[in-house]
Design an enzyme around this catalytic site. Sequence first.
Site, mmCIF file in Angstrom:
data_model
loop_
_atom_site.group_PDB
_atom_site.id
_atom_site.type_symbol
_atom_site.label_atom_id
_atom_site.label_comp_id
_atom_site.label_asym_id
_atom_site.label_seq_id
_atom_site.Cartn_x
_atom_site.Cartn_y
_atom_site.Cartn_z
ATOM 1 N N SER A 83 0.869 -1.181 0.000
ATOM 2 C CA SER A 83 0.000 0.000 0.000
ATOM 3 C C SER A 83 0.902 1.226 0.000
ATOM 4 O O SER A 83 2.044 1.162 0.474
ATOM 5 C CB SER A 83 -0.866 0.016 1.259
ATOM 6 O OG SER A 83 -1.400 1.311 1.466
ATOM 7 N N TYR B 123 -1.095 -1.157 10.253
ATOM 8 C CA TYR B 123 -1.230 -1.284 8.793
ATOM 9 C C TYR B 123 0.000 -0.745 8.047
ATOM 10 O O TYR B 123 0.578 -1.471 7.219
ATOM 11 C CB TYR B 123 -2.532 -0.612 8.343
ATOM 12 C CG TYR B 123 -2.922 -0.907 6.918
ATOM 13 C CD1 TYR B 123 -3.504 -2.139 6.571
ATOM 14 C CD2 TYR B 123 -2.727 0.025 5.911
ATOM 15 C CE1 TYR B 123 -3.859 -2.417 5.256
ATOM 16 C CE2 TYR B 123 -3.081 -0.250 4.593
ATOM 17 C CZ TYR B 123 -3.648 -1.466 4.278
ATOM 18 O OH TYR B 123 -3.993 -1.742 2.970
HETATM 19 N N1 LIG Z 1 -8.774 -1.033 -1.381
HETATM 20 C C1 LIG Z 1 -7.808 -0.197 -1.116
HETATM 21 O O1 LIG Z 1 -8.009 1.048 -1.076
HETATM 22 C C2 LIG Z 1 -6.408 -0.733 -0.892
HETATM 23 C C3 LIG Z 1 -5.326 0.183 -0.946
HETATM 24 C C4 LIG Z 1 -4.043 -0.296 -0.765
HETATM 25 C C5 LIG Z 1 -3.816 -1.634 -0.518
HETATM 26 N N2 LIG Z 1 -4.873 -2.507 -0.436
HETATM 27 C C6 LIG Z 1 -4.574 -3.923 -0.169
HETATM 28 O O2 LIG Z 1 -5.166 -4.699 -1.191
HETATM 29 C C7 LIG Z 1 -5.345 -6.032 -0.703
HETATM 30 C C8 LIG Z 1 -6.728 -6.533 -1.136
HETATM 31 O O3 LIG Z 1 -7.718 -5.756 -0.496
HETATM 32 P P1 LIG Z 1 -9.019 -5.233 -1.264
HETATM 33 O O4 LIG Z 1 -8.918 -3.765 -1.337
HETATM 34 O O5 LIG Z 1 -9.231 -5.997 -2.494
HETATM 35 O O6 LIG Z 1 -10.116 -5.551 -0.150
HETATM 36 P P2 LIG Z 1 -11.332 -6.627 -0.140
HETATM 37 O O7 LIG Z 1 -12.181 -6.430 -1.339
HETATM 38 O O8 LIG Z 1 -11.936 -6.503 1.210
HETATM 39 O O9 LIG Z 1 -10.576 -8.025 -0.279
HETATM 40 C C9 LIG Z 1 -9.832 -8.569 0.790
HETATM 41 C C10 LIG Z 1 -9.583 -10.029 0.504
HETATM 42 O O10 LIG Z 1 -8.770 -10.565 1.578
HETATM 43 C C11 LIG Z 1 -9.358 -11.772 2.021
HETATM 44 N N3 LIG Z 1 -9.075 -12.026 3.428
HETATM 45 C C12 LIG Z 1 -9.272 -11.183 4.480
HETATM 46 N N4 LIG Z 1 -8.969 -11.814 5.628
HETATM 47 C C13 LIG Z 1 -8.582 -13.082 5.295
HETATM 48 C C14 LIG Z 1 -8.181 -14.219 6.050
HETATM 49 N N5 LIG Z 1 -8.124 -14.205 7.390
HETATM 50 N N6 LIG Z 1 -7.870 -15.354 5.386
HETATM 51 C C15 LIG Z 1 -7.959 -15.404 4.036
HETATM 52 N N7 LIG Z 1 -8.324 -14.372 3.268
HETATM 53 C C16 LIG Z 1 -8.649 -13.211 3.892
HETATM 54 C C17 LIG Z 1 -10.864 -11.594 1.780
HETATM 55 O O11 LIG Z 1 -11.483 -12.872 1.599
HETATM 56 P P3 LIG Z 1 -12.459 -13.603 2.656
HETATM 57 O O12 LIG Z 1 -13.157 -12.548 3.446
HETATM 58 O O13 LIG Z 1 -13.351 -14.415 1.774
HETATM 59 O O14 LIG Z 1 -11.518 -14.449 3.473
HETATM 60 C C18 LIG Z 1 -10.876 -10.835 0.456
HETATM 61 O O15 LIG Z 1 -10.820 -11.730 -0.620
HETATM 62 C C19 LIG Z 1 -5.134 -5.968 0.802
HETATM 63 O O16 LIG Z 1 -3.860 -6.494 1.116
HETATM 64 C C20 LIG Z 1 -5.180 -4.485 1.118
HETATM 65 O O17 LIG Z 1 -4.425 -4.166 2.236
HETATM 66 C C21 LIG Z 1 -6.154 -2.079 -0.627
#
Ligand SMILES: NC(=O)c1ccc[n+]([C@@H]2O[C@H](COP(=O)([O-])OP(=O)(O)OC[C@H]3O[C@@H](n4cnc5c(N)ncnc54)[C@H](OP(=O)(O)O)[C@@H]3O)[C@@H](O)[C@H]2O)c1
Length: 273
Positions: free
Chosen positions: A145, A159
């Site tokens: 991130s 984070y």
């Molecule tokens: N969205 C943003 O603004 C943003 C910005 C920078 C970085 N990121 C990073 O991008 C990555 C993906 O996030 P996203 O934005 O796509 O959010 P998201 O739509 O909430 O997806 C998060 C994913 O992580 C999985 N997950 C969460 N806890 C888990 C666990 N205990 N075991 C296995 N899987 C787990 C969830 O699946 P289940 O709930 O089905 O387990 C889901 O598939 C993350 O690392 C986040 O930190 C996001």
Amino acid sequence: MTQPKPKRRLAVITGASSGIGEAFAHAYAKRGIDLCLVARRLDRLEALAKILVDAHGIQAFAVQADLSKPEATEVVVQALAKHGRSCDILVNNAGYSLPQTFLGTRAQQQTDFVAVLVTSVVSLTHAVLPGMVQRGFGRIINVASMVAFSSGAAGHTLYPAAKSFIVKMTQSLSAEVADKGVLLTAICPGQTESDFAKANGTDQLVAKSGLYKQTAEEVVRIAIAANEAGKEVVVPGWPNKLAVAFMKILPDSLTAALIRPQAKKFALPDTKA
Ligand SMILES: NC(=O)c1ccc[n+]([C@@H]2O[C@H](COP(=O)([O-])OP(=O)(O)OC[C@H]3O[C@@H](n4cnc5c(N)ncnc54)[C@H](OP(=O)(O)O)[C@@H]3O)[C@@H](O)[C@H]2O)c1
């Protein structure tokens, strides 16, 4: 004599049940890459696998694993073995954040957070890297991130630390294995359209912020292109690049003074759920 068909490459994607992980699954399937989709919500993974198999003629299978549990890596390794496959591409993407303060959460919440965002990344990478090195081909994309470069703020306490770890881990590992055919990239997105804010209860706050936002597809397109080009650390989008450049140039005290009042808008009151 007809030659046996070469096996397609396979990508293991964690957190493939929504957001950025789901977009990675679509992008690799379009490229004809087989998929091992990992997350806790099996129904969503299976539905996605079916859509991608039907649309692209690839093979895909779902693996239900809670990455906060120590046995999660073994669950993934066993699933690969059961399907007779090895991992050519690993996307360490699963993640979330805890919007309360450190003391406003239970210790278990924080240790689970570290297990998902840090420990499972180390463990999965360690499990698949020897095979990549042996075969002389591997691709690893770690989803970090842009806050990896921030000075930290109240709420979402660990984070930035977790994401900094991911960036540094990617760079060090790249130094060890890039000449063995394994390319590593840490992608450092800013606000990205996904279920991230919904998952931690800050969706209303984020919606109001009016911050520059990218689609998950855009982030994934940039991540895969950067990985193929052998770039170790990539910040997608010019507004994010600019913000990171400032965070790197300015003294921490000044970054903190600028960031911390803004960060308050995305924190939640303490509730030990
Ligand atoms: N969205 C943003 O603004 C943003 C910005 C920078 C970085 N990121 C990073 O991008 C990555 C993906 O996030 P996203 O934005 O796509 O959010 P998201 O739509 O909430 O997806 C998060 C994913 O992580 C999985 N997950 C969460 N806890 C888990 C666990 N205990 N075991 C296995 N899987 C787990 C969830 O699946 P289940 O709930 O089905 O387990 C889901 O598939 C993350 O690392 C986040 O930190 C996001």
